[in-house]
Design an enzyme around this catalytic site. Structure first.
Site, PDB file in Angstrom:
ATOM      1  N   ARG A  12      55.679   8.466  53.367  1.00 49.31           N
ATOM      2  CA  ARG A  12      56.908   9.259  53.547  1.00 49.31           C
ATOM      3  C   ARG A  12      58.111   8.508  52.960  1.00 49.31           C
ATOM      4  O   ARG A  12      58.641   8.860  51.929  1.00 49.31           O
ATOM      5  CB  ARG A  12      57.115   9.547  55.046  1.00 49.31           C
ATOM      6  CG  ARG A  12      58.109  10.663  55.336  1.00 49.31           C
ATOM      7  CD  ARG A  12      59.547  10.245  55.317  1.00 49.31           C
ATOM      8  NE  ARG A  12      59.841   9.185  56.268  1.00 49.31           N
ATOM      9  CZ  ARG A  12      60.983   8.521  56.281  1.00 49.31           C
ATOM     10  NH1 ARG A  12      61.924   8.797  55.406  1.00 49.31           N
ATOM     11  NH2 ARG A  12      61.181   7.551  57.156  1.00 49.31           N
ATOM     12  N   ASP A  13      58.486   7.405  53.586  1.00 50.31           N
ATOM     13  CA  ASP A  13      59.715   6.709  53.181  1.00 50.31           C
ATOM     14  C   ASP A  13      59.591   6.129  51.778  1.00 50.31           C
ATOM     15  O   ASP A  13      60.532   6.186  50.982  1.00 50.31           O
ATOM     16  CB  ASP A  13      60.025   5.586  54.183  1.00 50.31           C
ATOM     17  CG  ASP A  13      61.512   5.262  54.255  1.00 50.31           C
ATOM     18  OD1 ASP A  13      62.246   5.692  53.359  1.00 50.31           O
ATOM     19  OD2 ASP A  13      61.929   4.566  55.197  1.00 50.31           O
ATOM     20  N   HIS A 205      62.868   0.448  62.713  1.00 44.22           N
ATOM     21  CA  HIS A 205      62.570   0.856  61.333  1.00 44.22           C
ATOM     22  C   HIS A 205      63.472   0.004  60.444  1.00 44.22           C
ATOM     23  O   HIS A 205      64.679   0.223  60.377  1.00 44.22           O
ATOM     24  CB  HIS A 205      62.883   2.353  61.177  1.00 44.22           C
ATOM     25  CG  HIS A 205      62.716   2.871  59.795  1.00 44.22           C
ATOM     26  ND1 HIS A 205      61.552   3.467  59.360  1.00 44.22           N
ATOM     27  CD2 HIS A 205      63.551   2.876  58.721  1.00 44.22           C
ATOM     28  CE1 HIS A 205      61.692   3.838  58.097  1.00 44.22           C
ATOM     29  NE2 HIS A 205      62.898   3.478  57.684  1.00 44.22           N
ATOM     30  N   HIS A 207      64.448  -2.172  56.806  1.00 43.83           N
ATOM     31  CA  HIS A 207      64.303  -2.281  55.357  1.00 43.83           C
ATOM     32  C   HIS A 207      64.548  -3.729  54.954  1.00 43.83           C
ATOM     33  O   HIS A 207      65.227  -4.469  55.663  1.00 43.83           O
ATOM     34  CB  HIS A 207      65.286  -1.348  54.648  1.00 43.83           C
ATOM     35  CG  HIS A 207      64.835   0.084  54.617  1.00 43.83           C
ATOM     36  ND1 HIS A 207      64.735   0.817  53.475  1.00 43.83           N
ATOM     37  CD2 HIS A 207      64.438   0.914  55.624  1.00 43.83           C
ATOM     38  CE1 HIS A 207      64.301   2.032  53.751  1.00 43.83           C
ATOM     39  NE2 HIS A 207      64.124   2.131  55.055  1.00 43.83           N
ATOM     40  N   CYS A 238      64.832   0.518  46.721  1.00 45.54           N
ATOM     41  CA  CYS A 238      66.070   1.025  47.302  1.00 45.54           C
ATOM     42  C   CYS A 238      66.771   1.828  46.227  1.00 45.54           C
ATOM     43  O   CYS A 238      67.152   1.285  45.202  1.00 45.54           O
ATOM     44  CB  CYS A 238      66.932  -0.146  47.765  1.00 45.54           C
ATOM     45  SG  CYS A 238      68.544   0.391  48.322  1.00 45.54           S
ATOM     46  N   ASN A 247      61.301  -0.613  52.324  1.00 51.00           N
ATOM     47  CA  ASN A 247      60.884  -0.910  53.702  1.00 51.00           C
ATOM     48  C   ASN A 247      60.336  -2.327  53.806  1.00 51.00           C
ATOM     49  O   ASN A 247      59.980  -2.942  52.812  1.00 51.00           O
ATOM     50  CB  ASN A 247      59.753   0.037  54.124  1.00 51.00           C
ATOM     51  CG  ASN A 247      60.238   1.439  54.364  1.00 51.00           C
ATOM     52  OD1 ASN A 247      60.054   2.308  53.546  1.00 51.00           O
ATOM     53  ND2 ASN A 247      60.884   1.653  55.482  1.00 51.00           N
TER      54      ASN A 247
HETATM   55 ZN    ZN Z   1      63.748   4.044  55.847  1.00 55.56          ZN
END
Ligand code: ZN
Length: 306
Positions: A12-13, A205, A207, A238, A247
């Site tokens: 997802r991310d 969560h 990064h 990013c 992440n």
């Molecule tokens: Zn994220």
């Protein structure tokens, strides 16, 4: 030995941050291989309109596939109540909705200010509850925002309470922008837990945009956090800072947790092998973190056993 849940969010991310679309079959191989390595929870996609994020158009199919894998908790991101209905229909175990602590970030991303977003959260929560699906709210940009800069901690605490009042069963603190530092992680985890109860905040969560990801994990561990989101190979990078990783790197996180004697249930060597699937499917996408050539640390397995 305490168990720490490593939640893989790369499908997802990671994938939503890159332009290239990963073929459905490769996504399936990735998810199956990570589950076989011992990963117990995977965020397989996002129920956003495919016109906005074509990378996520196959999320319902991925949920159906992932649900056939034993002992895997299948979660998805939903942007709004409409997405929540699609997630319930697809059969997720859990869903999470992002709630940006920076109002300018929220307006830019979902065109909703805080009151409108809280109404959306309440509507999504009702849909999740009716469907018997676990409902979490991710407090994004909780540690700072690329548009607004510093985000006041008082505001995060107030909005965390409001999210719980709107129906969040659980919250996570998200360092969407890679601004967090370990002292801030400690402070904010304590303050939000004091406001909403420790059992409602067990997830971070993070990064690794500025290289502080694992330091922030240790701060979280020391405050009793038991779930960490991460992305294989730090996939995605990013979008605001070319060359910076995205992440937390799942392999790095698992290496550290296992070496510290915490239980993840994940076989590091099997996990590292999963990188091949990403490299084959997207040869031009950089992977970050763990250097496979270096191999695991010597006597690594003895250390885990000790
Ligand atoms: Zn994220």
């Amino acid at each position: 030995m305490s168990f720490i849940l490593v939640s893989e969010v790369g499908p997802r991310d990671g994938l939503q941050s890159i332009k290239r679309i990963m073929p459905l079959e490769a996504k399936k191989r990735w998810i199956a291989a990570e589950a076989a390595a011992g990963v117990r929870e995977i965020e397989v996609g996002s129920f956003v309109p495919p016109s906005l994020l074509p990378q996520m158009a196959d999320t319902a199919e991925l949920v159906a596939f992932a649900r056939t894998i034993p002992n895997l908790r299948v979660v998805a991101l939903v942007p709004n109540a409409k997405g929540a209905a699609r997630a319930v229909e697809a059969g997720v175990h859990g869903m999470s909705i992002p709630f940006s602590m920076s109002e300018s970030h929220s307006l830019r991303n979902v065109r909703k200010g805080h009151p409108a977003m809280l109404a959306e959260i309440a509507a999504a929560a009702r849909i999740a509850r009716a469907g018997g699906v676990h409902f979490a709210v991710g407090l994004s940009t909780a540690f700072g925002c690329t548009i607004e800069g510093a985000v006041p901690e008082d505001r995060v605490v107030r909005l965390a309470e409001a999210a719980v009042a709107a129906g969040a069963e659980e919250l996570s603190l998200s360092d969407t922008t890679g601004y967090a530092d370990p002292a801030q992680v400690r402070r904010l985890v304590r303050r939000v837990r004091a406001a909403v109860g420790a059992e409602r905040l067990t997830t971070l969560h993070l990064h690794n945009t500025r290289g502080l990801g694992l330091a922030n994990v240790v701060a979280g561990l020391e405050e009793g956090i038991t779930t960490f989101d991460a992305s294989l190979g730090g996939l995605g990078g990013c979008p605001f800072a070319p060359g910076a990783s995205g992440n937390l790197v799942t392999e790095d996180l698992v290496l550290m947790l296992n070496a510290m004697g915490l239980k993840t249930g994940i076989d590091l060597e099997k996990l590292i092998a999963v990188r091949t699937i990403l490299k084959e499917a997207m040869p031009d996408e950089p992977l970050y973190g763990f250097t496979p050539e270096a191999g695991p640390m010597r006597d690594y397995h003895q250390r885990i056993a000790a």
